[in-house]
Motif scaffolding. Structure first.
Motif, PDB file in Angstrom:
ATOM      1  N   LEU A  24       0.826  -1.211   0.000  1.00 40.80           N
ATOM      2  CA  LEU A  24       0.000   0.000   0.000  1.00 40.80           C
ATOM      3  C   LEU A  24       0.861   1.262   0.000  1.00 40.80           C
ATOM      4  O   LEU A  24       0.586   2.213  -0.735  1.00 40.80           O
ATOM      5  CB  LEU A  24      -0.906   0.018   1.236  1.00 40.80           C
ATOM      6  N   VAL A  25       1.887   1.260   0.824  1.00 37.37           N
ATOM      7  CA  VAL A  25       2.761   2.432   0.915  1.00 37.37           C
ATOM      8  C   VAL A  25       3.464   2.674  -0.413  1.00 37.37           C
ATOM      9  O   VAL A  25       3.560   3.811  -0.883  1.00 37.37           O
ATOM     10  CB  VAL A  25       3.774   2.253   2.061  1.00 37.37           C
ATOM     11  N   ASN A  26       3.921   1.601  -1.043  1.00 32.29           N
ATOM     12  CA  ASN A  26       4.588   1.740  -2.339  1.00 32.29           C
ATOM     13  C   ASN A  26       3.633   2.257  -3.407  1.00 32.29           C
ATOM     14  O   ASN A  26       4.008   3.080  -4.252  1.00 32.29           O
ATOM     15  CB  ASN A  26       5.190   0.400  -2.767  1.00 32.29           C
ATOM     16  N   GLU A  27       2.387   1.771  -3.391  1.00 30.85           N
ATOM     17  CA  GLU A  27       1.397   2.244  -4.365  1.00 30.85           C
ATOM     18  C   GLU A  27       1.116   3.731  -4.147  1.00 30.85           C
ATOM     19  O   GLU A  27       0.954   4.487  -5.110  1.00 30.85           O
ATOM     20  CB  GLU A  27       0.103   1.435  -4.242  1.00 30.85           C
ATOM     21  N   ALA A  28       1.054   4.146  -2.896  1.00 33.64           N
ATOM     22  CA  ALA A  28       0.815   5.565  -2.612  1.00 33.64           C
ATOM     23  C   ALA A  28       1.940   6.427  -3.167  1.00 33.64           C
ATOM     24  O   ALA A  28       1.699   7.430  -3.849  1.00 33.64           O
ATOM     25  CB  ALA A  28       0.678   5.784  -1.105  1.00 33.64           C
ATOM     26  N   ILE A  29       3.167   6.033  -2.906  1.00 32.12           N
ATOM     27  CA  ILE A  29       4.298   6.857  -3.311  1.00 32.12           C
ATOM     28  C   ILE A  29       4.431   6.903  -4.825  1.00 32.12           C
ATOM     29  O   ILE A  29       4.921   7.884  -5.395  1.00 32.12           O
ATOM     30  CB  ILE A  29       5.603   6.362  -2.643  1.00 32.12           C
ATOM     31  N   LEU A  30       3.954   5.871  -5.504  1.00 33.02           N
ATOM     32  CA  LEU A  30       4.051   5.825  -6.968  1.00 33.02           C
ATOM     33  C   LEU A  30       2.916   6.559  -7.669  1.00 33.02           C
ATOM     34  O   LEU A  30       3.111   7.093  -8.762  1.00 33.02           O
ATOM     35  CB  LEU A  30       4.067   4.367  -7.446  1.00 33.02           C
ATOM     36  N   HIS A  31       1.743   6.600  -7.060  1.00 28.95           N
ATOM     37  CA  HIS A  31       0.567   7.028  -7.824  1.00 28.95           C
ATOM     38  C   HIS A  31      -0.153   8.258  -7.283  1.00 28.95           C
ATOM     39  O   HIS A  31      -1.057   8.764  -7.959  1.00 28.95           O
ATOM     40  CB  HIS A  31      -0.421   5.861  -7.931  1.00 28.95           C
ATOM     41  N   ILE A  32       0.214   8.748  -6.098  1.00 27.70           N
ATOM     42  CA  ILE A  32      -0.412   9.988  -5.621  1.00 27.70           C
ATOM     43  C   ILE A  32       0.236  11.163  -6.352  1.00 27.70           C
ATOM     44  O   ILE A  32       1.459  11.248  -6.425  1.00 27.70           O
ATOM     45  CB  ILE A  32      -0.234  10.145  -4.102  1.00 27.70           C
ATOM     46  N   PRO A  33      -0.553  12.072  -6.916  1.00 27.32           N
ATOM     47  CA  PRO A  33       0.034  13.168  -7.712  1.00 27.32           C
ATOM     48  C   PRO A  33       0.695  14.232  -6.858  1.00 27.32           C
ATOM     49  O   PRO A  33       0.412  14.372  -5.664  1.00 27.32           O
ATOM     50  CB  PRO A  33      -1.191  13.744  -8.442  1.00 27.32           C
ATOM     51  N   SER A  34       1.589  14.979  -7.499  1.00 30.19           N
ATOM     52  CA  SER A  34       2.212  16.141  -6.859  1.00 30.19           C
ATOM     53  C   SER A  34       2.323  17.254  -7.889  1.00 30.19           C
ATOM     54  O   SER A  34       2.485  16.993  -9.083  1.00 30.19           O
ATOM     55  CB  SER A  34       3.601  15.788  -6.313  1.00 30.19           C
ATOM     56  N   SER A  35       2.223  18.493  -7.427  1.00 34.57           N
ATOM     57  CA  SER A  35       2.301  19.638  -8.329  1.00 34.57           C
ATOM     58  C   SER A  35       3.639  19.670  -9.049  1.00 34.57           C
ATOM     59  O   SER A  35       4.704  19.513  -8.434  1.00 34.57           O
ATOM     60  CB  SER A  35       2.121  20.925  -7.514  1.00 34.57           C
ATOM     61  N   ASN A  41       4.917  17.503 -10.601  1.00 31.02           N
ATOM     62  CA  ASN A  41       5.559  16.195 -10.418  1.00 31.02           C
ATOM     63  C   ASN A  41       6.826  16.300  -9.564  1.00 31.02           C
ATOM     64  O   ASN A  41       7.843  15.644  -9.829  1.00 31.02           O
ATOM     65  CB  ASN A  41       5.897  15.561 -11.773  1.00 31.02           C
ATOM     66  N   THR A  42       6.762  17.113  -8.506  1.00 29.92           N
ATOM     67  CA  THR A  42       7.933  17.302  -7.640  1.00 29.92           C
ATOM     68  C   THR A  42       8.307  16.041  -6.870  1.00 29.92           C
ATOM     69  O   THR A  42       9.473  15.830  -6.551  1.00 29.92           O
ATOM     70  CB  THR A  42       7.687  18.439  -6.638  1.00 29.92           C
ATOM     71  N   GLN A  43       7.313  15.216  -6.537  1.00 34.77           N
ATOM     72  CA  GLN A  43       7.551  13.948  -5.825  1.00 34.77           C
ATOM     73  C   GLN A  43       8.383  14.177  -4.559  1.00 34.77           C
ATOM     74  O   GLN A  43       9.366  13.485  -4.300  1.00 34.77           O
ATOM     75  CB  GLN A  43       8.243  12.939  -6.738  1.00 34.77           C
ATOM     76  N   SER A  44       7.967  15.136  -3.752  1.00 36.29           N
ATOM     77  CA  SER A  44       8.745  15.512  -2.571  1.00 36.29           C
ATOM     78  C   SER A  44       8.312  14.805  -1.293  1.00 36.29           C
ATOM     79  O   SER A  44       8.986  14.911  -0.268  1.00 36.29           O
ATOM     80  CB  SER A  44       8.664  17.027  -2.358  1.00 36.29           C
ATOM     81  N   THR A  45       7.203  14.079  -1.322  1.00 37.65           N
ATOM     82  CA  THR A  45       6.745  13.375  -0.126  1.00 37.65           C
ATOM     83  C   THR A  45       7.640  12.179   0.173  1.00 37.65           C
ATOM     84  O   THR A  45       8.045  11.458  -0.744  1.00 37.65           O
ATOM     85  CB  THR A  45       5.287  12.914  -0.291  1.00 37.65           C
ATOM     86  N   ARG A  46       7.938  11.980   1.451  1.00 37.38           N
ATOM     87  CA  ARG A  46       8.723  10.836   1.916  1.00 37.38           C
ATOM     88  C   ARG A  46       7.944  10.125   3.016  1.00 37.38           C
ATOM     89  O   ARG A  46       7.343  10.780   3.872  1.00 37.38           O
ATOM     90  CB  ARG A  46      10.095  11.289   2.447  1.00 37.38           C
ATOM     91  N   LEU A  47       7.949   8.803   2.992  1.00 42.21           N
ATOM     92  CA  LEU A  47       7.203   8.011   3.965  1.00 42.21           C
ATOM     93  C   LEU A  47       8.148   7.108   4.743  1.00 42.21           C
ATOM     94  O   LEU A  47       9.014   6.453   4.156  1.00 42.21           O
ATOM     95  CB  LEU A  47       6.153   7.157   3.251  1.00 42.21           C
ATOM     96  N   ASN A  73       1.182  15.827   0.113  1.00 39.54           N
ATOM     97  CA  ASN A  73       1.428  15.047   1.321  1.00 39.54           C
ATOM     98  C   ASN A  73       0.105  14.634   1.962  1.00 39.54           C
ATOM     99  O   ASN A  73      -0.065  13.481   2.380  1.00 39.54           O
ATOM    100  CB  ASN A  73       2.263  15.877   2.303  1.00 39.54           C
ATOM    101  N   ALA A  74      -0.841  15.571   2.002  1.00 38.38           N
ATOM    102  CA  ALA A  74      -2.148  15.272   2.579  1.00 38.38           C
ATOM    103  C   ALA A  74      -2.880  14.205   1.778  1.00 38.38           C
ATOM    104  O   ALA A  74      -3.598  13.375   2.352  1.00 38.38           O
ATOM    105  CB  ALA A  74      -2.987  16.549   2.658  1.00 38.38           C
ATOM    106  N   MET A  75      -2.704  14.203   0.457  1.00 41.51           N
ATOM    107  CA  MET A  75      -3.324  13.153  -0.356  1.00 41.51           C
ATOM    108  C   MET A  75      -2.740  11.783  -0.019  1.00 41.51           C
ATOM    109  O   MET A  75      -3.471  10.780   0.018  1.00 41.51           O
ATOM    110  CB  MET A  75      -3.169  13.479  -1.839  1.00 41.51           C
ATOM    111  N   HIS A  76      -1.439  11.730   0.235  1.00 40.63           N
ATOM    112  CA  HIS A  76      -0.825  10.478   0.679  1.00 40.63           C
ATOM    113  C   HIS A  76      -1.443  10.023   2.008  1.00 40.63           C
ATOM    114  O   HIS A  76      -1.739   8.842   2.198  1.00 40.63           O
ATOM    115  CB  HIS A  76       0.687  10.656   0.860  1.00 40.63           C
ATOM    116  N   GLN A  77      -1.641  10.976   2.904  1.00 43.28           N
ATOM    117  CA  GLN A  77      -2.226  10.652   4.198  1.00 43.28           C
ATOM    118  C   GLN A  77      -3.632  10.079   4.024  1.00 43.28           C
ATOM    119  O   GLN A  77      -3.983   9.060   4.626  1.00 43.28           O
ATOM    120  CB  GLN A  77      -2.271  11.909   5.073  1.00 43.28           C
ATOM    121  N   TYR A  78      -4.424  10.761   3.217  1.00 43.41           N
ATOM    122  CA  TYR A  78      -5.817  10.327   3.026  1.00 43.41           C
ATOM    123  C   TYR A  78      -5.885   8.965   2.346  1.00 43.41           C
ATOM    124  O   TYR A  78      -6.657   8.090   2.765  1.00 43.41           O
ATOM    125  CB  TYR A  78      -6.583  11.365   2.213  1.00 43.41           C
TER     126      TYR A  78
END
Length: 209
Positions: free
Chosen positions: A34-45, A47-53, A135-140
């Protein structure tokens, strides 16, 4: 049930559960998936991909909440937190967090935001809040997905009080910013009542046929 209906039902089921236990309904590998799917598919403005889990399970999860408790013990000793509040409210709450299966720490890595704020000067001041939106989208997503697997969960914000000891314990880069902590475990209680403000005060639709 359509995919849309299933999504709506999952959204309805996602609630704050504080009474948690250590009986995991799934193997740890499913949580990792689940965590891997979140990091791969949750969008970022942009495409900065700055969220870390950072995922802490079982003994590592327990260690996290020991650190939070130790942090508050020092605050009580220094007089910042009243002892009565600590004993009657804060400590029982933190012990309840420790009773869970795991915690996901949500971070932002500013090194992946800065180049975009420099390149797109018009939006310079917006990149940090945009990153926090992602980041909030990853949380949700993870909160809802864990709930769908049979976990209960609640979202906490003990940052910045715990930032330094947590970073030291798990060798987390010092420039990463801790945003939130998602605690999850077997649901041992029910969600509380949730009052809803009128929809018509919160939604406006124009052009509906």
């Amino acid at each position: 049930m359509s995919n849309t209906d299933a999504l709506i039902e999952a959204a309805k089921a996602r609630r704050t559960i504080y009474q948690l236990g250590k009986n995991s309904p799934v193997p740890d590998s499913k949580i990792e998936e689940l965590v891997n799917e979140a990091i791969l598919h949750i969008p970022s403005s942009f495409n900065t991909q700055s969220t870390r889990l950072v995922v802490l399970l079982h003994a590592e999860h327990d260690r996290l909440w020991d650190i939070v408790i130790e942090t508050f013990v020092q605050l009580v000793k220094s007089g910042v937190v009243p002892e009565a509040v600590w004993k009657n409210q804060t400590l029982p709450k933190l012990q309840g967090m420790k009773n869970a299966v795991g915690t996901i720490l949500f971070y932002e890595d500013p090194a992946h935001i800065k180049p975009f704020s420099e390149k797109f000067a018009t939006y310079k001041e917006q990149f940090q809040p945009w990153a926090e939106h992602s980041n909030a989208m990853h949380q949700y997503f993870l909160w809802t997905a864990l709930q769908s697997l049979g976990f209960g969960a609640n979202l906490q914000h003990y940052n910045p009080l715990i930032d330094t000891p947590v970073a030291k314990q798990w060798d987390i880069p010092s420039d990463w910013r801790l945003i939130a902590q998602l605690v999850f475990g077997s649901p041992e209680g029910e969600a509380g009542d949730k009052d809803q403000k009128p929809i018509e005060e919160r939604v406006k639709i124009f052009g509906k046929l």
